[in-house]
Every structure is written in C-alpha cells, then in structure tokens.
Design a protein around this motif. Structure first.
Motif, mmCIF file in Angstrom:
data_model
loop_
_atom_site.group_PDB
_atom_site.id
_atom_site.type_symbol
_atom_site.label_atom_id
_atom_site.label_comp_id
_atom_site.label_asym_id
_atom_site.label_seq_id
_atom_site.Cartn_x
_atom_site.Cartn_y
_atom_site.Cartn_z
ATOM 1 N N ARG A 141 0.825 -1.212 0.000
ATOM 2 C CA ARG A 141 0.000 0.000 0.000
ATOM 3 C C ARG A 141 0.859 1.263 0.000
ATOM 4 N NH1 ARG A 141 -5.423 -0.712 -1.140
ATOM 5 N NH2 ARG A 141 -5.915 1.028 0.219
ATOM 6 N N THR A 142 2.036 1.205 0.612
ATOM 7 C CA THR A 142 2.947 2.350 0.591
ATOM 8 C C THR A 142 3.435 2.603 -0.832
ATOM 9 O OG1 THR A 142 3.641 1.872 2.850
ATOM 10 C CG2 THR A 142 5.075 3.304 1.551
ATOM 11 N N LYS A 143 3.728 1.531 -1.560
ATOM 12 C CA LYS A 143 4.149 1.672 -2.953
ATOM 13 C C LYS A 143 3.033 2.227 -3.821
ATOM 14 C CE LYS A 143 7.696 -1.889 -2.931
ATOM 15 N NZ LYS A 143 8.062 -3.242 -3.378
ATOM 16 N N GLU A 144 1.781 1.976 -3.428
ATOM 17 C CA GLU A 144 0.635 2.522 -4.162
ATOM 18 C C GLU A 144 0.416 3.996 -3.867
ATOM 19 O OE1 GLU A 144 -2.735 0.140 -3.087
ATOM 20 O OE2 GLU A 144 -1.980 -1.634 -4.124
ATOM 21 N N GLY A 145 1.173 4.544 -2.917
ATOM 22 C CA GLY A 145 1.067 5.961 -2.600
ATOM 23 C C GLY A 145 0.177 6.280 -1.418
ATOM 24 N N LYS A 146 -0.251 5.290 -0.666
ATOM 25 C CA LYS A 146 -1.092 5.527 0.507
ATOM 26 C C LYS A 146 -0.235 6.023 1.664
ATOM 27 C CE LYS A 146 -4.935 3.867 -1.202
ATOM 28 N NZ LYS A 146 -6.010 4.763 -1.562
ATOM 29 N N SER A 147 -0.806 6.914 2.465
ATOM 30 C CA SER A 147 -0.095 7.403 3.644
ATOM 31 C C SER A 147 -0.217 6.374 4.770
ATOM 32 C CB SER A 147 -0.687 8.735 4.110
ATOM 33 O OG SER A 147 -1.983 8.535 4.631
ATOM 34 N N LYS A 148 0.615 6.535 5.783
ATOM 35 C CA LYS A 148 0.582 5.606 6.904
ATOM 36 C C LYS A 148 -0.774 5.672 7.606
ATOM 37 C CE LYS A 148 3.105 4.179 10.996
ATOM 38 N NZ LYS A 148 4.239 4.417 11.871
ATOM 39 N N ALA A 149 -1.345 6.863 7.729
ATOM 40 C CA ALA A 149 -2.653 7.007 8.366
ATOM 41 C C ALA A 149 -3.741 6.276 7.578
ATOM 42 C CB ALA A 149 -3.009 8.480 8.507
ATOM 43 N N GLU A 150 -3.691 6.353 6.267
ATOM 44 C CA GLU A 150 -4.678 5.650 5.441
ATOM 45 C C GLU A 150 -4.521 4.134 5.563
ATOM 46 O OE1 GLU A 150 -5.694 8.424 1.649
ATOM 47 O OE2 GLU A 150 -3.636 7.674 1.780
ATOM 48 N N ILE A 151 -3.290 3.685 5.616
ATOM 49 C CA ILE A 151 -3.025 2.247 5.763
ATOM 50 C C ILE A 151 -3.549 1.754 7.112
ATOM 51 C CG2 ILE A 151 -1.203 0.511 5.957
ATOM 52 C CD1 ILE A 151 0.405 2.300 3.972
ATOM 53 N N ILE A 152 -3.302 2.513 8.161
ATOM 54 C CA ILE A 152 -3.779 2.138 9.489
ATOM 55 C C ILE A 152 -5.303 2.128 9.514
ATOM 56 C CG2 ILE A 152 -3.908 2.896 11.904
ATOM 57 C CD1 ILE A 152 -0.979 3.863 11.528
ATOM 58 N N ARG A 153 -5.944 3.085 8.861
ATOM 59 C CA ARG A 153 -7.406 3.127 8.782
ATOM 60 C C ARG A 153 -7.944 1.856 8.134
ATOM 61 N NH1 ARG A 153 -10.740 3.486 5.043
ATOM 62 N NH2 ARG A 153 -9.243 4.191 3.507
ATOM 63 N N CYS A 154 -7.332 1.459 7.028
ATOM 64 C CA CYS A 154 -7.760 0.233 6.334
ATOM 65 C C CYS A 154 -7.549 -1.003 7.207
ATOM 66 C CB CYS A 154 -7.001 0.074 5.026
ATOM 67 S SG CYS A 154 -7.379 1.328 3.799
ATOM 68 N N LEU A 155 -6.428 -1.057 7.896
ATOM 69 C CA LEU A 155 -6.136 -2.214 8.743
ATOM 70 C C LEU A 155 -7.079 -2.286 9.945
ATOM 71 C CD1 LEU A 155 -2.238 -2.222 8.649
ATOM 72 C CD2 LEU A 155 -3.760 -3.988 7.755
ATOM 73 N N LYS A 156 -7.442 -1.138 10.530
ATOM 74 C CA LYS A 156 -8.382 -1.143 11.641
ATOM 75 C C LYS A 156 -9.737 -1.672 11.193
ATOM 76 C CE LYS A 156 -8.092 2.458 14.629
ATOM 77 N NZ LYS A 156 -7.987 3.891 14.966
ATOM 78 N N ARG A 157 -10.157 -1.293 10.017
ATOM 79 C CA ARG A 157 -11.433 -1.790 9.491
ATOM 80 C C ARG A 157 -11.358 -3.301 9.258
ATOM 81 N NH1 ARG A 157 -16.044 -3.105 8.988
ATOM 82 N NH2 ARG A 157 -17.498 -2.280 7.472
ATOM 83 N N TYR A 158 -10.230 -3.752 8.746
ATOM 84 C CA TYR A 158 -10.034 -5.181 8.512
ATOM 85 C C TYR A 158 -10.083 -5.952 9.832
ATOM 86 C CZ TYR A 158 -7.783 -9.585 7.413
ATOM 87 O OH TYR A 158 -7.501 -10.923 7.305
ATOM 88 N N VAL A 159 -9.414 -5.436 10.854
ATOM 89 C CA VAL A 159 -9.392 -6.108 12.150
ATOM 90 C C VAL A 159 -10.798 -6.122 12.754
ATOM 91 C CG1 VAL A 159 -8.520 -5.968 14.515
ATOM 92 C CG2 VAL A 159 -6.955 -5.662 12.602
ATOM 93 N N ALA A 160 -11.539 -5.021 12.631
ATOM 94 C CA ALA A 160 -12.918 -4.983 13.139
ATOM 95 C C ALA A 160 -13.762 -6.057 12.456
ATOM 96 C CB ALA A 160 -13.528 -3.603 12.916
ATOM 97 N N ARG A 161 -13.564 -6.215 11.156
ATOM 98 C CA ARG A 161 -14.293 -7.238 10.397
ATOM 99 C C ARG A 161 -13.891 -8.639 10.863
ATOM 100 N NH1 ARG A 161 -12.675 -5.783 5.467
ATOM 101 N NH2 ARG A 161 -14.305 -4.195 5.404
ATOM 102 N N GLN A 162 -12.629 -8.828 11.176
ATOM 103 C CA GLN A 162 -12.122 -10.133 11.591
ATOM 104 C C GLN A 162 -12.568 -10.490 13.012
ATOM 105 O OE1 GLN A 162 -7.824 -10.331 11.884
ATOM 106 N NE2 GLN A 162 -7.832 -12.357 10.936
ATOM 107 N N VAL A 163 -12.682 -9.510 13.881
ATOM 108 C CA VAL A 163 -13.026 -9.726 15.281
ATOM 109 C C VAL A 163 -14.521 -9.986 15.463
ATOM 110 C CG1 VAL A 163 -13.260 -8.462 17.469
ATOM 111 C CG2 VAL A 163 -11.076 -8.500 16.281
ATOM 112 N N TYR A 164 -15.349 -9.358 14.660
ATOM 113 C CA TYR A 164 -16.805 -9.388 14.851
ATOM 114 C C TYR A 164 -17.389 -10.790 15.058
ATOM 115 C CZ TYR A 164 -21.764 -8.947 13.896
ATOM 116 O OH TYR A 164 -23.121 -9.048 13.965
#
Length: 124
Positions: A93-116
């Motif tokens: 995602r960094t190579k795609e030009g995403k910022s660290k904050a955007e990457i963390i946002r995506c990962l938090k959503r993924y973890v929420a989906r995984q935990v539910y």
C-alpha cells in the motif's frame, strides 16, 4: 474471557487485555450488534468519505467507543511490527502511494471485520 469468546484470543495480535476491551465494548448483549458494519461504527472504524474534490479518500467516523478504537489500534500496530502478511500489505500500500494514516485506517477496518464473528456467544 476464554469461555465467552474462545476464538478471540486465537487471533494474531490480540492478548487478554485487548480482548477484554473489545468484549466490554460489545456489551453484555452482543446480539444488539446487527452486523459487522454496526460493530465497526461502534469501534469508530467505519470509513466515511472525506473527499475534497478530485482525490477520493476516507476517514474514520468520529463517534464510537474510544477504548474499542484503541484496542483495534493496538492490534494493528502489533501486526505491523511482527506479522509478515501485514508487513507485506503495508509495503504494497505504501508503494501505491497511501499514507501511513490511510493504511492504518484500512487495517483497523479489517481487524474490526475479523473480530466481529468472535464476539457472538457460541451456539449451545
């Protein structure tokens, strides 16, 4: 805690304290969480469009349970440090030009989906 949500502790990056925060956020009646999206809103991990113009980006919803959001943040940072799959995702995602904050946002959503699914009581 292991009796209430046995699969939660088996997920990568989730320890007893983090699992407790997530279970507290879900409340005594996790059936009130209609969907995985409702859980993400409760954890303040649901994406909201925040595009000023030509750029398409999202941010987290400002409401929700701060402790649950912090638990997701802990899980994400643990995985970013030591999980090979998450590290590869961050690199891609960094190579795609995403910022660290955007990457963390995506990962938090993924973890929420995984935990539910692990927050619901086991069928007797």
């Amino acid at each position: 805690m292991a009796a209430r949500a046995p699969g939660l502790l088996a997920l990568y990056g989730i320890g007893p304290n983090t699992a407790a925060l997530l279970l507290i956020a879900a409340g005594d009646h996790p059936g009130r969480l209609r969907s995985e999206a409702a859980w993400a809103h409760l954890c303040a991990a649901a994406p909201i469009p925040a595009s000023p113009g030509e750029v398409t980006r999202h941010r987290h919803c400002p409401g929700g349970d701060r402790q649950a959001n912090h638990a997701l943040w802990r899980i994400v940072f643990t995985r970013m440090r030591s999980d090979p799959a998450t590290r590869a995702y961050v690199e891609r995602r960094t190579k795609e030009g995403k910022s660290k904050a955007e990457i963390i946002r995506c990962l938090k959503r993924y973890v929420a989906r995984q935990v539910y699914p692990h927050l619901r009581p086991a069928a007797d």
